[in-house]
Design a protein around this motif. Structure first.
Motif, short mmCIF file in Angstrom:
data_model
loop_
_atom_site.label_atom_id
_atom_site.label_comp_id
_atom_site.label_asym_id
_atom_site.label_seq_id
_atom_site.Cartn_x
_atom_site.Cartn_y
_atom_site.Cartn_z
N THR A 15 0.80 -1.23 0.00
CA THR A 15 0.00 0.00 0.00
C THR A 15 0.84 1.28 0.00
N GLY A 16 2.08 1.17 0.43
CA GLY A 16 2.95 2.34 0.43
C GLY A 16 2.99 3.11 1.74
N ASP A 17 1.94 3.00 2.57
CA ASP A 17 1.95 3.69 3.85
C ASP A 17 1.02 2.99 4.83
N LEU A 18 1.19 3.33 6.10
CA LEU A 18 0.45 2.67 7.17
C LEU A 18 -1.04 2.99 7.12
N ALA A 19 -1.39 4.26 6.90
CA ALA A 19 -2.80 4.66 6.91
C ALA A 19 -3.59 3.90 5.85
N ARG A 44 3.22 -1.35 5.81
CA ARG A 44 2.88 -0.81 4.49
C ARG A 44 2.31 -1.88 3.57
N THR A 45 1.83 -2.96 4.16
CA THR A 45 1.31 -4.08 3.37
C THR A 45 0.06 -4.66 4.02
N VAL A 46 -0.69 -5.41 3.23
CA VAL A 46 -1.82 -6.17 3.74
C VAL A 46 -1.75 -7.56 3.12
N LEU A 47 -1.70 -8.59 3.95
CA LEU A 47 -1.69 -9.97 3.48
C LEU A 47 -3.12 -10.48 3.52
N LEU A 64 -9.54 -6.07 -5.62
CA LEU A 64 -9.05 -5.30 -4.49
C LEU A 64 -8.84 -3.81 -4.77
N PRO A 65 -8.26 -3.41 -5.92
CA PRO A 65 -8.04 -1.98 -6.15
C PRO A 65 -9.33 -1.17 -6.24
N SER A 66 -10.46 -1.82 -6.52
CA SER A 66 -11.72 -1.09 -6.68
C SER A 66 -12.54 -1.02 -5.40
N LEU A 67 -12.06 -1.66 -4.32
CA LEU A 67 -12.80 -1.60 -3.06
C LEU A 67 -12.79 -0.16 -2.53
N PRO A 68 -13.94 0.37 -2.15
CA PRO A 68 -13.97 1.72 -1.57
C PRO A 68 -13.31 1.73 -0.20
N LEU A 69 -12.35 2.61 0.00
CA LEU A 69 -11.66 2.70 1.28
C LEU A 69 -12.36 3.68 2.20
N PRO A 70 -12.53 3.32 3.46
CA PRO A 70 -13.15 4.26 4.41
C PRO A 70 -12.24 5.45 4.63
N GLN A 71 -12.84 6.56 5.07
CA GLN A 71 -12.04 7.74 5.35
C GLN A 71 -11.06 7.48 6.48
N ARG A 72 -11.49 6.68 7.45
CA ARG A 72 -10.65 6.32 8.58
C ARG A 72 -10.71 4.82 8.77
N ALA A 73 -9.64 4.27 9.36
CA ALA A 73 -9.60 2.84 9.60
C ALA A 73 -10.25 2.47 10.92
N LEU A 191 -5.30 -5.70 21.71
CA LEU A 191 -5.01 -4.65 20.75
C LEU A 191 -5.05 -5.19 19.33
N GLN A 192 -5.69 -4.45 18.43
CA GLN A 192 -5.81 -4.83 17.04
C GLN A 192 -5.29 -3.69 16.16
N PRO A 193 -4.84 -4.00 14.94
CA PRO A 193 -4.37 -2.93 14.06
C PRO A 193 -5.40 -1.81 13.94
N GLY A 194 -4.94 -0.58 14.13
CA GLY A 194 -5.82 0.58 14.07
C GLY A 194 -6.34 1.02 15.42
N THR A 195 -6.24 0.16 16.46
CA THR A 195 -6.69 0.53 17.80
C THR A 195 -5.85 1.68 18.33
#
Length: 219
Positions: A15-19, A44-47, A64-73, A191-195
């Protein structure tokens, strides 16, 4: 976004970045894609792990590239509060390396709001971003063979709590009794990613030695 095969049953999305990694992680889980059995975000990745009998990797890669991404995780949930008894074995050394007093190290560590970047190293071990740059210190030259469970630590740009006794080279500045990993819990990791995470001194306003936070402190 770059998508590559990861063996016969998974895709690795760069993805190039954490967000973006967190947002894509949320989007895939929310989409409920048939045959996807696990989604594991990294820095910077998602498996994306699948059941090959129910999911075609080529079709998934195209979707996957066409999935709408939420404004926040995250869902704006309040931060998880982790009570900390400051006074770890490396607290004085961190103060010396940073040029801060013990109390100022504690104050800076406890005043930040952290975000779980990803889990790794050991079950429930969360790499937390958001550490004050003034506290960015290197790992120890010689790792410890056994770090106690609950040790609150920092290394480089990250903070963490050791969920179990294990080897480790991070600088120990405190301890928490909060259970971060419990196999009887669902999910086992607190704790989970994004928490989001906040550290709360158990003796607010004081160092373990009894010194109050203040501008005139010395080490």
């Amino acid at each position: 976004m770059r998508i590559r095969r990861a063996g016969d049953t998974a895709l690795l999305v760069e993805t190039g970045d954490l967000a973006t990694a967190h947002r894509l992680h949320t989007a895939i889980r929310s989409a409920g894609v048939a045959g996807v059995t696990d989604v594991v975000p990294g820095e910077r990745t998602v498996l994306v792990v699948t059941d090959p009998a129910r999911c075609d990797l080529d079709r998934l890669a195209a979707r996957l590239p066409s999935l709408p991404l939420p404004q926040r995780a995250d869902d704006e949930a309040p931060p998880v509060e982790i009570p900390v008894s400051y006074g770890g074995e490396d607290l004085d050394e961190v103060a010396e390396l940073t040029g801060l007093s013990r109390a100022h190290v504690i104050e800076r560590h406890a005043s930040a709001t952290y975000t779980v970047a990803y889990l790794g190293f050991s079950p429930g071990f969360a790499y937390l971003t958001g550490l004050d740059p003034a506290l960015h210190v290197s790992r120890r030259d010689s790792p410890r063979t056994a770090v106690p469970k609950g040790s609150v630590a920092i290394a480089g740009p990250y903070a963490a709590v050791y969920p179990s006794r294990s080897p480790g080279g991070w600088r120990l500045i405190g301890h928490s009794d909060l259970a971060l990993w419990d196999v009887r819990r669902e999910p086992p990791s607190l704790l989970q990613p994004g928490t989001r995470v906040k550290f709360v001194p158990e003796e607010s306003g004081r160092t373990p030695g009894g010194d109050r936070f203040g501008p005139e402190e010395s080490r």
